[in-house]
Design a protein around this motif. Structure first.
Motif, PDB file in Angstrom:
ATOM      1  N   ASP A 208       0.834  -1.203   0.000  1.00  0.00           N
ATOM      2  CA  ASP A 208       0.000   0.000   0.000  1.00  0.00           C
ATOM      3  C   ASP A 208       0.868   1.253   0.000  1.00  0.00           C
ATOM      4  O   ASP A 208       1.240   1.783   1.058  1.00  0.00           O
ATOM      5  N   ALA A 210       1.049   5.054  -1.973  1.00  0.00           N
ATOM      6  CA  ALA A 210       0.309   5.977  -2.821  1.00  0.00           C
ATOM      7  C   ALA A 210       1.245   6.702  -3.778  1.00  0.00           C
ATOM      8  O   ALA A 210       2.391   6.999  -3.438  1.00  0.00           O
ATOM      9  N   ALA A 231      -2.221   4.225   3.315  1.00  0.00           N
ATOM     10  CA  ALA A 231      -0.911   4.194   2.657  1.00  0.00           C
ATOM     11  C   ALA A 231       0.205   4.203   3.684  1.00  0.00           C
ATOM     12  O   ALA A 231       0.198   4.991   4.634  1.00  0.00           O
ATOM     13  N   ARG A 303       7.570   4.145  -6.834  1.00  0.00           N
ATOM     14  CA  ARG A 303       6.559   3.500  -5.993  1.00  0.00           C
ATOM     15  C   ARG A 303       6.914   2.038  -5.740  1.00  0.00           C
ATOM     16  O   ARG A 303       6.821   1.545  -4.613  1.00  0.00           O
TER      17      ARG A 303
END
Length: 325
Positions: A208, A210, A231, A303
């Motif tokens: 998780d 973002a 997040a 990410r």
């Protein structure tokens, strides 16, 4: 003795065809049957993998693929692994596999491929991409290169490759870096030097994370809302030399104090240096409020990197991990 390669087939465009006005999906064995036997550079074992379409692939599926790639080489003794994957997020899954490969990167070839045209389209690119990928995965020249993407006879480092064209078969580029090589007559010809190997993964990655694209006038509440939604880390896509609006600085500082790492990438190509090393005039100012630089990674890959870095278990560990990236 012939090399032994594992084919992990996740379907998507490379396996799509139309039959009786309906979409049909070829299995991994069907894909392999589409490659002439004399064009196969290795013995191939097929595993069909249940996966969402590439554009909707979950982090859980990406992690499962990356782990299977690693175990295929380290535990099962395959000389290489080929993953057929949809092209929309192919670069992210390939980079995740690269970050989690560990010693598998030096023991076997790790190759991701896909197709821009369905099997039933004129001059389908899937069979050629698959044949080239199997040859690359079996070729010792690919050892130590880590995960690569093989399309249109070119080999691209997972760290650098980006899908730049949604319509043509020459859809991927590593620019400004050169391709690592190409596949010619079933053999790898090297053209460039692979990026340095990433730090060893530590602990279990977090799924998780973002990703927020910044823009003039962005509301800082978007950052805290992402964290409130669960997040464990945030990647901001800034501009230029990893610049983000000053209006976000207070939120970045607060999240950092709460142990939520904030990584700043750019929509442009930037230098592979720490964010604080960019601090000159108005560049890299977010480092002063606790942000971590993406080390030149595109935001989508930053990410993926933050997902892996969060496995260290602490904000300090995340920063140290990125420093070694």
């Amino acid at each position: 003795m012939a090399s032994h390669v594992l084919l992990l087939a996740t379907k998507d465009t490379i396996a799509y065809t139309r039959r009786d006005d309906r979409l049909a999906i070829a299995s991994g064995t069907d894909l392999l049957d589409g490659v002439p036997a004399d064009q196969l550079a290795a013995d191939v074992t097929v595993e069909d993998v249940t996966a969402e379409p590439s554009w909707d692939m979950s982090p859980a599926t990406m992690l499962a693929l990356a782990r299977r790639v690693r175990s295929a080489v380290l535990d099962d003794g395959f000389d290489g692994v080929v993953v057929t994957h949809g092209t929309d997020t192919l670069e992210e899954t390939a980079f995740l596999a690269d970050l989690l490969a560990g010693p598998a990167a030096s023991r076997g070839g790790i190759v991701f491929t896909g197709a821009m045209r369905r099997l039933d389209e004129l001059s389908a690119d899937g069979p050629r991409n698959l044949a080239a990928s199997i040859a690359a995965a079996a070729d010792p020249r690919l050892r130590q290169a880590g995960a690569v993407v093989c399309v249109n006879d070119e080999l691209h480092a997972a760290r650098w490759v980006t899908k730049v064209d949604a319509t043509g078969v020459a859809a991927f580029s590593s620019a400004p870096f050169p391709p690592l090589g190409r596949v010619v007559a079933g053999r790898v010809e090297t053209l460039g030097t692979a990026p340095p190997r990433p730090p060893a993964p530590q602990g279990e990655p977090e799924s998780d994370v973002a990703l927020i694209k910044t823009y003039p006038g962005i509301d800082a509440a978007l950052l805290t809302a992402a964290v409130d939604a669960g997040a464990r880390g945030v990647v901001l896509e800034g501009t230029g030399m990893a610049n983000v609006p000053v209006s976000l600085f207070t939120a970045i500082s607060e999240l950092t104090e709460w142990g939520i790492p904030v990584v700043v990438a750019s929509r442009c190509r930037t230098r592979d240096v720490a964010l604080e090393d960019m601090r000159s005039g108005t560049y890299g100012l977010a480092a002063g409020v606790g942000a971590i630089g993406a080390r030149g990674l595109a935001a989508a890959k930053a990410r993926i990197a933050l997902m892996v870095a969060l496995g260290t278990g602490s904000a300090e560990g995340v920063r140290a991990w990125f420093d070694g990236l």
